[in-house]
Motif scaffolding. Structure first.
Motif, short mmCIF file in Angstrom:
data_model
loop_
_atom_site.label_atom_id
_atom_site.label_comp_id
_atom_site.label_asym_id
_atom_site.label_seq_id
_atom_site.Cartn_x
_atom_site.Cartn_y
_atom_site.Cartn_z
N TYR A 56 0.85 -1.18 0.00
CA TYR A 56 0.00 0.00 0.00
C TYR A 56 0.89 1.24 0.00
O TYR A 56 1.72 1.41 0.90
CB TYR A 56 -0.91 0.00 1.23
CG TYR A 56 -1.83 1.18 1.32
CD1 TYR A 56 -2.92 1.31 0.48
CD2 TYR A 56 -1.59 2.19 2.25
CE1 TYR A 56 -3.76 2.39 0.56
CE2 TYR A 56 -2.43 3.29 2.34
CZ TYR A 56 -3.51 3.38 1.49
OH TYR A 56 -4.34 4.47 1.56
N ASP A 57 0.77 2.10 -1.01
CA ASP A 57 1.61 3.29 -1.15
C ASP A 57 3.10 2.95 -1.07
O ASP A 57 3.86 3.59 -0.34
CB ASP A 57 1.27 4.33 -0.09
CG ASP A 57 0.03 5.14 -0.46
OD1 ASP A 57 -0.37 5.11 -1.64
OD2 ASP A 57 -0.53 5.78 0.44
N ASN A 72 -11.73 -7.68 -4.68
CA ASN A 72 -11.34 -6.84 -3.56
C ASN A 72 -11.36 -7.66 -2.27
O ASN A 72 -12.26 -8.46 -2.05
CB ASN A 72 -12.27 -5.64 -3.43
CG ASN A 72 -12.16 -4.74 -4.63
OD1 ASN A 72 -11.07 -4.38 -5.05
ND2 ASN A 72 -13.29 -4.37 -5.21
N GLU A 74 -10.83 -7.33 1.97
CA GLU A 74 -10.67 -6.48 3.14
C GLU A 74 -9.63 -7.11 4.07
O GLU A 74 -9.72 -8.29 4.40
CB GLU A 74 -11.99 -6.32 3.88
CG GLU A 74 -11.88 -5.35 5.05
CD GLU A 74 -13.18 -5.20 5.79
OE1 GLU A 74 -13.67 -4.06 5.89
OE2 GLU A 74 -13.72 -6.23 6.26
N ASN A 76 -7.31 -6.46 7.68
CA ASN A 76 -7.04 -5.74 8.92
C ASN A 76 -5.53 -5.75 9.11
O ASN A 76 -4.94 -6.81 9.37
CB ASN A 76 -7.76 -6.40 10.09
CG ASN A 76 -7.57 -5.65 11.39
OD1 ASN A 76 -7.19 -4.49 11.39
ND2 ASN A 76 -7.84 -6.32 12.49
N CYS A 77 -4.89 -4.59 8.96
CA CYS A 77 -3.43 -4.52 8.97
C CYS A 77 -2.86 -4.26 10.36
O CYS A 77 -3.45 -3.57 11.18
CB CYS A 77 -2.94 -3.43 8.03
SG CYS A 77 -3.21 -3.87 6.31
N ASP A 94 -7.70 -1.56 11.57
CA ASP A 94 -7.33 -0.82 10.37
C ASP A 94 -7.75 -1.65 9.16
O ASP A 94 -6.91 -2.23 8.47
CB ASP A 94 -5.82 -0.57 10.37
CG ASP A 94 -5.36 0.26 9.18
OD1 ASP A 94 -6.22 0.89 8.52
OD2 ASP A 94 -4.15 0.26 8.90
N CYS A 95 -9.04 -1.74 8.90
CA CYS A 95 -9.58 -2.57 7.83
C CYS A 95 -9.77 -1.73 6.57
O CYS A 95 -10.51 -0.75 6.57
CB CYS A 95 -10.91 -3.19 8.23
SG CYS A 95 -10.76 -4.36 9.58
N ILE A 96 -9.08 -2.14 5.50
CA ILE A 96 -9.17 -1.46 4.21
C ILE A 96 -9.31 -2.52 3.13
O ILE A 96 -8.74 -3.61 3.23
CB ILE A 96 -7.90 -0.61 3.94
CG1 ILE A 96 -7.77 0.48 5.00
CG2 ILE A 96 -7.94 0.00 2.56
CD1 ILE A 96 -6.50 1.29 4.87
N PHE A 97 -10.06 -2.19 2.06
CA PHE A 97 -10.16 -3.09 0.92
C PHE A 97 -8.97 -2.89 0.00
O PHE A 97 -8.61 -1.76 -0.34
CB PHE A 97 -11.46 -2.83 0.14
CG PHE A 97 -12.66 -3.46 0.79
CD1 PHE A 97 -12.93 -4.80 0.57
CD2 PHE A 97 -13.49 -2.73 1.60
CE1 PHE A 97 -14.03 -5.39 1.17
CE2 PHE A 97 -14.59 -3.31 2.20
CZ PHE A 97 -14.87 -4.65 1.98
N TYR A 98 -8.34 -3.97 -0.37
CA TYR A 98 -7.21 -3.97 -1.30
C TYR A 98 -7.59 -4.82 -2.51
O TYR A 98 -8.37 -5.76 -2.40
CB TYR A 98 -5.97 -4.58 -0.65
CG TYR A 98 -5.47 -3.82 0.55
CD1 TYR A 98 -4.57 -2.77 0.40
CD2 TYR A 98 -5.91 -4.13 1.83
CE1 TYR A 98 -4.11 -2.06 1.49
CE2 TYR A 98 -5.46 -3.41 2.92
CZ TYR A 98 -4.57 -2.39 2.75
OH TYR A 98 -4.12 -1.68 3.84
N GLN A 102 -2.57 -6.26 -5.15
CA GLN A 102 -1.75 -5.63 -4.11
C GLN A 102 -1.24 -6.64 -3.08
O GLN A 102 -0.35 -6.31 -2.30
CB GLN A 102 -2.57 -4.54 -3.40
CG GLN A 102 -2.87 -3.34 -4.27
CD GLN A 102 -3.72 -2.34 -3.54
OE1 GLN A 102 -4.92 -2.50 -3.48
NE2 GLN A 102 -3.08 -1.33 -2.98
#
Length: 130
Positions: A56-57, A72, A74, A76-77, A94-98, A102
């Protein structure tokens, strides 16, 4: 009942009867023809609960899969402390869809010690090589 997706009744039999004519194959084939195709082999690798390395970034993160939605996922990082092999769960998830692209690798669950966790030696080397 919602009519948007043309719900139909079907009887779930064992897999030996999956190709028989009594399952109304026309309605089943129409339903699958309209839905986007998914790669079954890819879905086997990514399952809820697996631990992965995700990009991520231009930064690598370690996290656990919490949901799967087509391409996609989800995750939790965890938070890495410095450049060391020390990872902690944040106080707030910290749950984000990737996107699947990725995800760099599936790894084993980190080894827990007192307040943090460490990646296995193999996974730590993999984390640093990606």
């Amino acid at each position: 009942m919602c009519e948007c997706f043309k719900p139909t009744k079907m009887r779930m039999d064992d897999s030996s009867n999956a190709n028989s004519d009594h399952l109304q194959p026309d309605s089943i084939q129409e339903t699958y023809a309209e839905s986007p195709s998914t790669d079954v082999e890819k879905n086997e690798e990514y399952t809820v609960g697996k631990v992965v390395i995700v990009s991520y970034d231009n930064k690598l993160l370690v996290g656990q899969i919490t949901k799967l939605l087509l391409d996609n996922i989800e995750i939790n990082c965890m938070v890495q402390h410095g450049k060391r092999n020390v990872f902690k769960w944040p106080n707030k998830p910290d749950c984000i869809f990737y996107h699947r692209e990725q995800i760099a690798s599936v790894i084993s669950e980190p080894e827990r010690n007192q307040r943090a966790a460490q990646l296995t030696k193999y996974d730590w080397l993999l984390f640093n090589e990606i």
